[in-house]
Design a protein around this motif. Structure first.
Motif, short mmCIF file in Angstrom:
data_model
loop_
_atom_site.label_atom_id
_atom_site.label_comp_id
_atom_site.label_asym_id
_atom_site.label_seq_id
_atom_site.Cartn_x
_atom_site.Cartn_y
_atom_site.Cartn_z
N ASP A 194 26.99 10.41 -17.34
CA ASP A 194 27.88 10.17 -18.47
C ASP A 194 28.81 11.39 -18.64
N SER B 100 31.28 11.89 -20.44
CA SER B 100 31.75 12.11 -21.81
C SER B 100 30.85 13.06 -22.60
N CYS B 101 29.59 13.20 -22.17
CA CYS B 101 28.66 14.07 -22.92
C CYS B 101 28.50 15.43 -22.27
#
Length: 610
Positions: free
Chosen positions: A268, A270-271
């Motif tokens: 992920d 985005s994290c």
């Protein structure tokens, strides 16, 4: 007749190729005059060659006739060593160390015996024994310690009580008989051991020990302690276990957590910003955690190092192992060698937190250090800077600053550099050479230390002590001395040569000479210079009863040196072959022979022909 160097080479090769070889007929080697010539050439220029023994004689006047007389005594087995003259030198602890000064004839014979023993035992000595061996020194021992003791946790510093004085004669002769089947040669060594000594004109018998100061003492002590080397080598093999340490459990868990965080970021993107702080914290914890388990019962290493009677054992393992080794070594020393372990001076030192001492150095285990490196230089396509942990467990050699401060007290007064009044009446070049000898000696010995730059303070003290000594001599101020002689105190001799105070940079020498780099040719091989025992008289040309005239310290001569000694000094010779009549006239101060120029020209022409 076989040359002495060829006979030594044969003995060396037989022992090297066949460790079980037993040598016979060694006593007959002492009938070879070339062996005595070789022994004389090795001893003639050493500082102790002019030190008189109990009979008051020195090497001055040594000749081929003296060699023939000694060989005649050897053939009849009537050679009797003279008792040594006992003297004392101060020890660092404040006590006094006894030294025995043998007669010049005994020095030559002992050197012959030492050459034979060295050719036999040198191939057999342990690789971790560095004392009094050709091609080895204190620096090779310290280099071995720094290179091979990485990761050492405990140091067992062994002190043997009066090792040289308590060597058991019977046990030593039994050890020699294991490799030498020659009773006459063994009996000659026994005569040297039991010759006794004279102190204050009183004769004393010697029932044990090898007399310190004699030529043969170091090799005999090495032969005696070679049994200890064998025991220490067996202990190293017995208690060393495991191929490598197991990894630290906490570090494994941290690496797994770091891998999990990286996998989350890959899954992920985005994290990644939120995971960056956790990743940085994990990296810091990993750097502060050792990679291997500090206490791993399945892993242990034992190593040792010996220089004469100075023994150190390094242990990677628990402290109980070091204490157990101490007891085993103490039992072996007493039961096998009749030597006693000094319990008060024997220490078990925790190297990561304490400093240990060896051969005048201090050493410790280096703490970890963080270093940044660019992965691109390691073959990675990414220009990423990585922080790594280095120097963990490396051995650091250090200058003992406390001992150095004690040595500097001679050149200081009230905490400041002070002049040496005893040197004021000496020539200026002699004064500078005295200070140069002190400073150069300290640097040459401590050049392996990582903090060798701390000797700059010692250089400052010596430089200003020298300046104040010259100021007192010339009745000047210190500032005027520096204006007169320059910043480095340079003095030009009448012959045009300049001498200045030691000003070389004090940098660490990263690597000392090791066994692979030193000259491995046996040092009893052919000499580059030819002996003068076979020459004619350098004064009158007579070839009968030629003797060697010796003079001491020709380079350090002062106004007190006169007569023929000044001739030798100008020729840069410490020995010169002269006939008996000329030798007698030289010592009586009646020399009135040819000029110095003609002697020099004849010597140079004879050397060119040779």
């Amino acid at each position: 007749m076989t040359e002495a160097c060829d006979a030594m080479a044969i003995l060396h090769e037989k022992t090297r190729t066949n460790p079980a070889w037993v040598n016979r007929g060694l006593y007959r080697l002492l009938y070879n005059p070339s062996l005595y010539v070789m022994a004389y050439e090795r001893l003639k220029s050493k500082p102790g060659n002019m030190t008189p023994g109990a009979d008051g004689q020195t090497l001055d006047g040594f000749s081929l006739e003296a060699i023939e007389a000694t060989i005649a005594l050897m053939r009849m087995e009537q050679y009797r060593p003279t008792p040594v003259r006992r003297t004392y030198i101060p020890k660092a602890s404040g006590k006094w160390r006894p030294l025995g000064v043998p007669s010049p004839r005994d020095k030559i014979v002992q050197e012959c015996v030492r050459l034979i023993l060295e050719s036999i035992y040198e191939p057999m000595f342990h690789d971790q024994s560095h004392g009094f061996r050709p091609g080895r020194s204190c620096h090779t021992a310290l280099e071995s310690l720094r290179r091979n003791w990485v990761g050492t946790k405990w140091v067992l510093k062994i002190d043997i009580s009066e090792c040289f004085e308590r060597v058991d004669h019977s046990r030593l002769l039994d050890i020699l008989r294991e490799k030498i089947a020659d009773d006459r040669f063994i009996n000659l060594i026994r005569k040297f051991l039991t010759a006794g000594y004279r102190e204050n004109w009183v004769y004393h018998r010697t029932h044990s020990g090898t007399p310190q100061g004699s030529v043969i003492s170091p090799i005999l002590t090495n032969v005696y302690l070679s049994k200890l080397d064998g025991k220490l080598g067996a202990l190293c093999e017995q208690y060393s276990q495991g191929e490598r340490r197991k990894q630290h459990s906490q570090r494994i868990a941290m690496m797994q957590a770091r891998k999990h965080v990286l996998e989350q970021g890959e899954a992920d993107p985005s994290c990644r910003a939120t995971l960056q702080r956790d990743l940085r914290m994990l990296n810091q914890q990993i750097l502060q955690t050792p990679a291997a388990a500090y206490y791993d019962p399945a892993y242990a290493r034992v190593k040792f190092l010996r220089y004469a009677d100075d023994v150190a054992v390094g242990i990677i393992g628990p402290k109980t192992l070091a204490e157990h080794l101490q007891e085993e070594i103490a039992i072996f020393l007493w039961e096998e060698l009749r030597l006693e372990l000094n319990r008060e001076k024997t220490q078990v030192i925790h190297l990561p937190t304490e400093k240990a001492r060896c051969l005048g150095y201090e050493f410790k285990a280096a703490s970890s250090r963080l270093r940044r490196r660019n992965l691109r230089y390691t073959g990675s396509p990414h220009n990423v800077v990585q922080t790594i942990r280095t120097n963990t467990g490396n051995i650091q050699l250090l200058v003992p600053l406390r001992d150095l401060s004690k040595k500097l007290t001679k050149y200081m007064a009230k905490g400041k550099p002070a002049p040496l009044s005893g040197l004021v009446n000496q020539p200026i070049d002699h004064i500078i050479e005295h200070y140069n000898g002190v400073m150069r000696g300290w640097y040459n010995y401590y050049q392996l230390a990582e903090n060798v730059c701390r000797l700059n303070y010692a250089r400052y003290v010596l430089q200003y002590s020298l300046a104040k000594t010259l100021a007192r001599k010339d009745r000047l101020t210190v500032a005027k001395v520096f204006r007169k002689y320059g910043k480095h105190i340079t003095f030009t001799k009448p012959n045009g040569r300049a001498v200045c105070f030691f000003n070389a940079p004090l940098v660490q020498v990263k690597k000392a000479k090791t066994k692979a780099e030193v000259d491995v040719r046996p040092n009893w091989g052919p000499r580059r210079t030819q002996t003068g025992l076979l020459d004619s008289c350098a004064i009158c040309g007579n070839v009968e009863r030629v003797e060697m005239h010796h003079v001491r310290h020709i380079r350090k001569r002062g106004q007190s040196v006169r007569g023929f000694s000044l001739y030798l000094a100008a020729l840069n010779r410490k020995q010169l072959p002269v006939c008996h009549a000329c030798h007698r006239d030289i010592h009586k101060g009646k020399y009135d022979g040819e000029s110095l120029a003609s002697i020099r020209e004849r010597l140079q022409s004879s050397n060119a022909v040779a």
